[in-house]
Design an enzyme around this catalytic site. Structure first.
Site, PDB file in Angstrom:
ATOM      1  N   LYS A 112       0.837  -1.207   0.000  1.00 34.93           N
ATOM      2  CA  LYS A 112       0.000   0.000   0.000  1.00 34.93           C
ATOM      3  C   LYS A 112       0.874   1.259   0.000  1.00 34.93           C
ATOM      4  O   LYS A 112       0.548   2.253  -0.650  1.00 34.93           O
ATOM      5  CB  LYS A 112      -0.937   0.022   1.222  1.00 34.93           C
ATOM      6  CG  LYS A 112      -2.052  -1.017   1.178  1.00 34.93           C
ATOM      7  CD  LYS A 112      -3.140  -0.614   0.190  1.00 34.93           C
ATOM      8  CE  LYS A 112      -4.341  -1.502   0.166  1.00 34.93           C
ATOM      9  NZ  LYS A 112      -4.137  -2.927  -0.071  1.00 34.93           N
ATOM     10  N   LYS A 195      -2.783 -11.984  -9.020  1.00 36.79           N
ATOM     11  CA  LYS A 195      -4.037 -12.579  -8.540  1.00 36.79           C
ATOM     12  C   LYS A 195      -5.239 -11.753  -8.980  1.00 36.79           C
ATOM     13  O   LYS A 195      -5.109 -10.570  -9.310  1.00 36.79           O
ATOM     14  CB  LYS A 195      -4.010 -12.690  -7.020  1.00 36.79           C
ATOM     15  CG  LYS A 195      -4.078 -11.353  -6.305  1.00 36.79           C
ATOM     16  CD  LYS A 195      -4.517 -11.492  -4.861  1.00 36.79           C
ATOM     17  CE  LYS A 195      -4.655 -10.107  -4.250  1.00 36.79           C
ATOM     18  NZ  LYS A 195      -5.397 -10.023  -3.045  1.00 36.79           N
ATOM     19  N   LYS A 198     -10.062  -6.917  -6.521  1.00 33.29           N
ATOM     20  CA  LYS A 198     -11.026  -5.848  -6.801  1.00 33.29           C
ATOM     21  C   LYS A 198     -10.323  -4.649  -7.400  1.00 33.29           C
ATOM     22  O   LYS A 198     -10.828  -3.980  -8.278  1.00 33.29           O
ATOM     23  CB  LYS A 198     -11.707  -5.422  -5.499  1.00 33.29           C
ATOM     24  CG  LYS A 198     -12.763  -6.388  -5.052  1.00 33.29           C
ATOM     25  CD  LYS A 198     -13.247  -6.054  -3.643  1.00 33.29           C
ATOM     26  CE  LYS A 198     -13.604  -7.332  -2.935  1.00 33.29           C
ATOM     27  NZ  LYS A 198     -13.602  -7.235  -1.489  1.00 33.29           N
TER      28      LYS A 198
HETATM   29  P1  TYM Z   1     -10.561  -9.441   0.885  1.00 32.26           P
HETATM   30  O1  TYM Z   1     -11.799  -8.662   1.091  1.00 32.26           O
HETATM   31  O2  TYM Z   1      -9.506  -8.862   0.002  1.00 32.26           O
HETATM   32  O3  TYM Z   1     -10.922 -10.868   0.313  1.00 32.26           O
HETATM   33  C1  TYM Z   1     -11.880 -11.685   0.960  1.00 32.26           C
HETATM   34  C2  TYM Z   1     -11.471 -13.148   0.901  1.00 32.26           C
HETATM   35  O4  TYM Z   1     -11.281 -13.548  -0.455  1.00 32.26           O
HETATM   36  C3  TYM Z   1      -9.989 -14.110  -0.601  1.00 32.26           C
HETATM   37  N1  TYM Z   1      -9.460 -13.755  -1.934  1.00 32.26           N
HETATM   38  C4  TYM Z   1      -8.937 -14.649  -2.772  1.00 32.26           C
HETATM   39  N2  TYM Z   1      -8.789 -15.978  -2.676  1.00 32.26           N
HETATM   40  C5  TYM Z   1      -8.232 -16.618  -3.733  1.00 32.26           C
HETATM   41  N3  TYM Z   1      -7.852 -15.988  -4.865  1.00 32.26           N
HETATM   42  C6  TYM Z   1      -7.981 -14.644  -5.007  1.00 32.26           C
HETATM   43  N4  TYM Z   1      -7.618 -14.046  -6.145  1.00 32.26           N
HETATM   44  C7  TYM Z   1      -8.551 -13.911  -3.933  1.00 32.26           C
HETATM   45  N5  TYM Z   1      -8.832 -12.604  -3.740  1.00 32.26           N
HETATM   46  C8  TYM Z   1      -9.383 -12.530  -2.503  1.00 32.26           C
HETATM   47  C9  TYM Z   1      -9.146 -13.473   0.494  1.00 32.26           C
HETATM   48  O5  TYM Z   1      -8.029 -14.275   0.814  1.00 32.26           O
HETATM   49  C10 TYM Z   1     -10.125 -13.399   1.628  1.00 32.26           C
HETATM   50  O6  TYM Z   1     -10.190 -14.641   2.294  1.00 32.26           O
HETATM   51  N6  TYM Z   1      -8.191  -8.586   5.179  1.00 32.26           N
HETATM   52  C11 TYM Z   1      -9.247  -9.384   4.552  1.00 32.26           C
HETATM   53  C12 TYM Z   1     -10.624  -9.156   5.144  1.00 32.26           C
HETATM   54  C13 TYM Z   1     -10.682  -9.466   6.593  1.00 32.26           C
HETATM   55  C14 TYM Z   1     -10.678 -10.768   7.178  1.00 32.26           C
HETATM   56  C15 TYM Z   1     -10.745 -10.548   8.565  1.00 32.26           C
HETATM   57  C16 TYM Z   1     -10.655 -12.065   6.646  1.00 32.26           C
HETATM   58  C17 TYM Z   1     -10.725  -8.558   7.596  1.00 32.26           C
HETATM   59  N7  TYM Z   1     -10.765  -9.199   8.794  1.00 32.26           N
HETATM   60  C18 TYM Z   1     -10.774 -11.616   9.456  1.00 32.26           C
HETATM   61  C19 TYM Z   1     -10.671 -13.141   7.546  1.00 32.26           C
HETATM   62  C20 TYM Z   1     -10.730 -12.904   8.939  1.00 32.26           C
HETATM   63  C21 TYM Z   1      -9.315  -8.955   3.090  1.00 32.26           C
HETATM   64  O7  TYM Z   1      -8.935  -7.877   2.729  1.00 32.26           O
HETATM   65  O8  TYM Z   1      -9.938  -9.847   2.286  1.00 32.26           O
END
Ligand code: TYM
Length: 331
Positions: A112, A195, A198
């Site tokens: 970031k 990967k 969003k």
């Molecule tokens: P976020 O919102 O970016 O993504 C949500 C979940 O989707 C998974 N993910 C992927 N898995 C496989 N391939 C991809 N290309 C891909 N893109 C996203 C992420 O690994 C995630 O599991 N920090 C976290 C949100 C969060 C969270 C938590 C998750 C906040 N607190 C507590 C678990 C537990 C995040 O930004 O995920």
């Protein structure tokens, strides 16, 4: 007693295929066997998307998409992060034992800083602490996440261990990625590298139309094709195979791999097949999203019920933490 599972998604836009395959599919089945919490991380979205005009809309989208992906709110607890007043308290308390050096070294933070040098805020720095608080507030045993969240999960375990050691307790568990998965999933984009994300502009979203999906897949980066048997697979083509592994039948993938190996593969056919298989995966979810999205009474009921259940669990944790840390009231 049932083990506790917690899954979170940041509300920064619509869910994409990576979110679904990495953190939701398969895990909707476990809601019957585990004590499951699914939540929408709206506080986390403020670190990069602090726009009051779109914040609630994004939560609305993710909520409808979560439910459409198969979460049953009668069985699992689904809630919005900002509905949990105990969470910021745990976040504050955990921050007292999180060191600046380790936070600065986190890969997502460094990323970031590189990409948004103009907005390196303290929320970004302490992002992993808030995520640890999300997980530890329910003392979750398992956390289904994609590969990209591995380091955050490791830090959660570190914070839990540190807390237990400092206070001489066995209170927080060392939360693990979901046990039944042999490997964490990483869904690539179709732009040849990296990967699916969003903010990467390479997402196939759960609410994309069939036509939009076909267009995106047909534009996927490939190469000029294999000319000698068993030539190495370029990243773009490998990415197509990887997505196929999750959305297509095993013999479909085997068929195209074989064609690749003997140089008879036509990438147009490969992409057409992939597009249809993605559509098969997404179309039923999209239909459910449309049905759920406008049912405001249903969404209100589900989130209120989720907030109540999540608060009850969070309250138990935070009162124990206060007690362990020596925070007591006079009255
Ligand atoms: P976020 O919102 O970016 O993504 C949500 C979940 O989707 C998974 N993910 C992927 N898995 C496989 N391939 C991809 N290309 C891909 N893109 C996203 C992420 O690994 C995630 O599991 N920090 C976290 C949100 C969060 C969270 C938590 C998750 C906040 N607190 C507590 C678990 C537990 C995040 O930004 O995920």
């Amino acid at each position: 007693m049932k083990k506790t599972v917690l899954s979170g998604i940041r509300s920064t836009g619509n869910l994409h295929l990576g979110n679904y395959l990495g953190a939701l599919k398969n895990f909707t089945e476990m809601q019957y066997d585990y004590n499951c919490y699914f939540f929408i991380a709206d506080y986390h979205s403020l670190t990069t998307h602090p726009d009051p005009k779109t914040l609630h809309l994004n939560v609305h989208n993710v909520l409808a998409e979560y439910l459409a992906a198969g979460i049953d709110p009668e069985v699992a607890t689904i809630y919005v992060q900002s509905d949990l007043p105990q969470l910021p308290e745990l976040y504050l308390l955990l921050n007292m034992h999180a060191y600046i050096g380790e936070l600065e070294r986190t890969a997502s933070f460094k990323d970031k800083v590189r990409k948004h040098a103009e907005n390196v805020n303290a929320g970004l720095l302490t992002y992993p602490v808030l995520m640890a608080a999300d997980i530890l507030i329910h003392r979750a045993d398992y956390v289904p996440v994609g590969k990209d969240q591995d380091q955050h999960l490791e830090m959660t375990r570190k914070f839990a261990r540190r807390f237990n050691n400092l206070y001489g307790v066995e209170f927080f568990p060392e939360s693990q990625p979901f046990e039944e998965k042999k490997e964490m999933v990483k869904i690539p984009g179709l732009d040849g590298t990296g990967k699916m994300g969003k903010s990467e502009g390479n997402g196939i979203f759960l609410n994309d139309s069939d036509e939009a999906i076909r267009k995106k897949v047909m534009k996927a980066v490939t190469d000029s094709g294999p000319t000698v048997p068993d030539s190495p697979v370029s990243e773009g083509v490998q990415n197509i195979f990887t997505i196929m592994k999750y959305v297509s039948a095993p013999d479909t993938l085997a068929f195209f791999r074989e064609q690749y190996a003997n140089c008879s593969i036509r990438y147009g056919d490969l992409k057409k097949q992939l597009a249809e298989d993605i559509i098969q995966t997404i179309a039923p979810i999209r239909e459910r999203i449309n049905a759920i999205y406008h049912d405001e009474a249903y969404l209100a009921r589900v989130t209120r019920q989720g907030a109540e259940r999540a608060q009850a669990s969070a309250e138990k944790t935070i009162s124990a933490v206060r007690d362990i840390m020596g925070i007591r009231r006079f009255y």
